[in-house]
Design a protein around this motif. Structure first.
Motif, PDB file in Angstrom:
ATOM      1  N   SER A  20       0.830  -1.207   0.000  1.00  0.00           N
ATOM      2  CA  SER A  20       0.000   0.000   0.000  1.00  0.00           C
ATOM      3  C   SER A  20       0.865   1.257   0.000  1.00  0.00           C
ATOM      4  CB  SER A  20      -0.934  -0.014   1.213  1.00  0.00           C
ATOM      5  OG  SER A  20      -1.779  -1.149   1.191  1.00  0.00           O
ATOM      6  N   LEU A  21       1.966   1.239   0.733  1.00  0.00           N
ATOM      7  CA  LEU A  21       2.873   2.385   0.744  1.00  0.00           C
ATOM      8  C   LEU A  21       3.526   2.590  -0.620  1.00  0.00           C
ATOM      9  CD1 LEU A  21       4.545   1.792   4.207  1.00  0.00           C
ATOM     10  CD2 LEU A  21       3.223   3.824   3.590  1.00  0.00           C
ATOM     11  N   ASP A  22       3.770   1.499  -1.340  1.00  0.00           N
ATOM     12  CA  ASP A  22       4.406   1.598  -2.650  1.00  0.00           C
ATOM     13  C   ASP A  22       3.479   2.178  -3.712  1.00  0.00           C
ATOM     14  OD1 ASP A  22       6.780   0.570  -1.709  1.00  0.00           O
ATOM     15  OD2 ASP A  22       6.399  -1.482  -2.404  1.00  0.00           O
ATOM     16  N   ASP A  23       2.179   2.154  -3.462  1.00  0.00           N
ATOM     17  CA  ASP A  23       1.189   2.626  -4.447  1.00  0.00           C
ATOM     18  C   ASP A  23       0.867   4.091  -4.196  1.00  0.00           C
ATOM     19  OD1 ASP A  23      -0.855   3.068  -6.203  1.00  0.00           O
ATOM     20  OD2 ASP A  23      -2.275   1.704  -5.241  1.00  0.00           O
ATOM     21  N   PRO A  24       1.282   5.015  -5.090  1.00  0.00           N
ATOM     22  CA  PRO A  24       0.980   6.433  -4.855  1.00  0.00           C
ATOM     23  C   PRO A  24      -0.501   6.768  -4.952  1.00  0.00           C
ATOM     24  CG  PRO A  24       1.950   6.131  -7.028  1.00  0.00           C
ATOM     25  CD  PRO A  24       2.059   4.808  -6.321  1.00  0.00           C
ATOM     26  N   GLY A  25      -1.305   5.842  -5.492  1.00  0.00           N
ATOM     27  CA  GLY A  25      -2.741   6.076  -5.564  1.00  0.00           C
ATOM     28  C   GLY A  25      -3.483   5.740  -4.291  1.00  0.00           C
ATOM     29  N   THR A  26      -2.787   5.151  -3.325  1.00  0.00           N
ATOM     30  CA  THR A  26      -3.399   4.774  -2.051  1.00  0.00           C
ATOM     31  C   THR A  26      -3.223   5.883  -1.033  1.00  0.00           C
ATOM     32  OG1 THR A  26      -3.136   2.394  -2.401  1.00  0.00           O
ATOM     33  CG2 THR A  26      -3.247   3.158  -0.119  1.00  0.00           C
ATOM     34  N   ALA A  27      -4.299   6.253  -0.363  1.00  0.00           N
ATOM     35  CA  ALA A  27      -4.267   7.251   0.710  1.00  0.00           C
ATOM     36  C   ALA A  27      -4.355   6.536   2.052  1.00  0.00           C
ATOM     37  CB  ALA A  27      -5.402   8.246   0.557  1.00  0.00           C
ATOM     38  N   TRP A  28      -3.997   7.262   3.105  1.00  0.00           N
ATOM     39  CA  TRP A  28      -3.972   6.714   4.457  1.00  0.00           C
ATOM     40  C   TRP A  28      -4.656   7.677   5.414  1.00  0.00           C
ATOM     41  CZ3 TRP A  28      -1.135   2.129   5.604  1.00  0.00           C
ATOM     42  CH2 TRP A  28      -0.380   1.633   4.527  1.00  0.00           C
ATOM     43  N   SER A  29      -5.195   7.160   6.489  1.00  0.00           N
ATOM     44  CA  SER A  29      -5.726   8.015   7.549  1.00  0.00           C
ATOM     45  C   SER A  29      -5.427   7.370   8.899  1.00  0.00           C
ATOM     46  CB  SER A  29      -7.232   8.250   7.391  1.00  0.00           C
ATOM     47  OG  SER A  29      -7.958   7.036   7.480  1.00  0.00           O
ATOM     48  N   LEU A  30      -5.177   8.203   9.891  1.00  0.00           N
ATOM     49  CA  LEU A  30      -5.039   7.766  11.275  1.00  0.00           C
ATOM     50  C   LEU A  30      -5.872   8.710  12.124  1.00  0.00           C
ATOM     51  CD1 LEU A  30      -1.188   7.069  11.711  1.00  0.00           C
ATOM     52  CD2 LEU A  30      -3.004   5.393  11.287  1.00  0.00           C
ATOM     53  N   GLY A  31      -6.553   8.167  13.118  1.00  0.00           N
ATOM     54  CA  GLY A  31      -7.338   9.020  13.989  1.00  0.00           C
ATOM     55  C   GLY A  31      -8.610   8.370  14.448  1.00  0.00           C
ATOM     56  N   SER A  32      -9.557   9.209  14.823  1.00  0.00           N
ATOM     57  CA  SER A  32     -10.819   8.762  15.375  1.00  0.00           C
ATOM     58  C   SER A  32     -11.935   9.599  14.756  1.00  0.00           C
ATOM     59  CB  SER A  32     -10.807   8.914  16.901  1.00  0.00           C
ATOM     60  OG  SER A  32     -11.915   8.285  17.501  1.00  0.00           O
ATOM     61  N   PHE A  33     -13.187   9.256  15.058  1.00  0.00           N
ATOM     62  CA  PHE A  33     -14.328   9.953  14.475  1.00  0.00           C
ATOM     63  C   PHE A  33     -14.309  11.417  14.917  1.00  0.00           C
ATOM     64  CE2 PHE A  33     -19.041  10.657  14.102  1.00  0.00           C
ATOM     65  CZ  PHE A  33     -19.124  10.405  12.744  1.00  0.00           C
ATOM     66  N   GLY A  34     -14.071  12.315  13.971  1.00  0.00           N
ATOM     67  CA  GLY A  34     -14.011  13.739  14.280  1.00  0.00           C
ATOM     68  C   GLY A  34     -12.614  14.303  14.356  1.00  0.00           C
ATOM     69  N   ALA A  35     -11.588  13.449  14.354  1.00  0.00           N
ATOM     70  CA  ALA A  35     -10.193  13.910  14.394  1.00  0.00           C
ATOM     71  C   ALA A  35      -9.351  12.948  13.567  1.00  0.00           C
ATOM     72  CB  ALA A  35      -9.674  13.995  15.817  1.00  0.00           C
TER      73      ALA A  35
END
Length: 321
Positions: A20-35
Motif C-alpha cells: 500500500s505504501l508503494d502505491d501512490p494512488g493509495t491514501a492513508w488516515s489515522l485518527g478517530s471519528f471527528g479527528a
C-alpha cells in the motif's frame, strides 16, 4: 516435496502495508471519528525513506511511519449509500490494546524524537488534549513565537475560550502529528483559514461537533465488537480520485479491492455480500448486511455499464456517519 511455508499474520500485515505504501494512488488516515490525519501523495512526488526500521516514507508535505504490531488487525470493508459506495481497509486494534495518552488538556510532551524526519526531532511536541481513546492529536514546532503561544495554553482544554492557542493556531500552522499505537501521520502544510479548503495532499480534520459524541468510527462502518479502528488504508476507488472527484469507471480497481476483501474482510460480512444470509446472532447487523448487499448490486450495475462516465459522481457521504 517440502510444502511452502505458511505466511504468518505479521508477515501478511507487513506485506499489505508495504504494498500500500508503494502505491501512490493509495491514501492513508489515522485518527478517530471527528479527528483524522490523512496522508496522500502525487505519483511523481519525490519521496524520502525513513531513517529507521519503521515502514513509511516522507514527502515535502507530510510523512507516515508504521510499526507492525502482533495485535494489528486489518479489516477490509465497503459501505454503500444511495447511489455509490466507499471502501477501505480499517487498521484495528483490540479495545484493550489501543489506548493512547487520553489527555484532556493541552500538554507539552518534549522533543519529538520519533519524528519521521531527522530534522524534526528537536522540535517540541504538544498534545492538543482532545481526550480521544486511541489517538493523540498533536502539533509540533520549533518556532519561538509558536512555542510561547502553545505554552501559554498548557493545562487548559484546546476549545476553552480562554485558551490563547485557538485564535492563533491557523496563523502558526505548526506541523500536525497524529499518533496511534502502531504509527503516526505528520502534516507539514499550512492549516487552511476560515472558508478555506484542505490542500490536495496531507491534511487534518478536527471537528468539535463530532468529537462530542465520543465515537471511534461512523455507525455505517462494520467494525466487529471488541475492535477499535485507529486508521485506514484507502486504495484507489473505481469511480473517483483521491479527492473524491469523478473519474471514468476503472474495473481493475474494483477487482483489486475485491482481492483485498477475500483476504481481509470479516468472513460473515463477505458471505452476506456474496448473497448469503446473515447468521442468527452473528456479528453483522441488519444495517451492515443491507449495505453489503447494496454495494454488490451497485458494482454489478457498474460492470454492466449502466453508469456513464459523464454522469455526476455518486454522493460520497455515508448515511448516519
Amino acid at each position: 516435496m517440502a510444502s511452502a511455508p505458511v505466511e504468518s499474520h505479521a508477515d501478511a500485515v507487513a506485506h499489505l502495508l508495504r504494498a500500500s505504501l508503494d502505491d501512490p494512488g493509495t491514501a492513508w488516515s489515522l485518527g478517530s471519528f471527528g479527528a483524522i490525519a490523512e496522508f496522500l501523495r502525487d505519483p511523481d512526488e519525490p519521496v524520502t525513506a525513513l531513517p529507521d526500521a519503521r515502514l513509511g516514507l516522507a514527502t515535502a508535505r507530510g510523512a507516515i511511519a508504521l510499526d507492525v504490531l502482533p495485535e494489528l488487525r486489518p479489516l477490509a470493508y465497503e459501505t454503500a449509500f444511495t447511489s455509490g459506495w466507499n471502501h477501505a481497509v480499517a487498521l484495528c486494534l483490540p479495545a484493550d490494546a489501543c489506548a493512547m495518552g487520553r489527555r484532556a488538556v493541552v500538554t507539552e510532551l518534549g522533543p519529538d524524537r520519533q519524528a519521521a524526519r531527522v530534522e524534526d526531532r528537536d522540535a517540541v511536541l504538544f498534545d492538543l488534549g482532545l481526550g480521544l481513546a486511541a489517538v493523540d492529536a498533536c502539533v509540533r514546532t520549533s518556532d519561538p513565537a509558536a512555542l510561547a503561544c502553545l505554552r501559554a495554553g498548557l493545562g487548559r482544554p484546546l476549545f476553552d475560550t480562554a485558551n490563547p492557542i485557538g485564535p492563533h493556531l491557523v496563523a502558526m500552522s505548526p506541523h500536525r502529528v497524529f499518533l496511534v499505537r502502531f504509527g503516526r501521520i505528520e502534516v507539514f502544510s499550512e492549516i487552511p483559514g476560515p472558508g478555506g479548503t484542505n490542500p490536495e495532499g496531507p491534511h487534518t480534520h478536527v471537528l468539535p461537533k463530532l468529537l462530542k459524541g465520543g465515537r471511534t468510527h461512523a455507525a455505517t462502518t462494520p467494525i466487529p465488537a471488541g475492535l477499535v479502528p485507529c486508521g485506514a488504508i484507502h486504495p484507489p476507488h473505481p469511480y473517483k480520485d483521491a479527492m473524491g472527484m469523478r473519474i471514468p469507471f476503472e474495473p481493475a480497481r474494483l477487482t483489486a479491492f475485491q482481492a483485498l476483501l477475500e483476504h481481509w474482510a470479516d468472513p460473515d460480512w463477505l458471505a452476506i455480500k456474496r448473497g448469503g444470509a446473515a447468521r442468527p446472532g452473528g456479528p453483522i447487523s441488519p444495517k451492515h448486511a443491507q449495505s453489503a448487499r447494496r454495494a454488490a448490486a451497485l458494482q454489478a450495475q457498474y460492470l454492466r455499464g449502466e453508469f456513464s462516465c459523464e454522469e455526476e459522481a455518486p454522493g460520497d457521504e455515508d448515511e448516519d456517519a
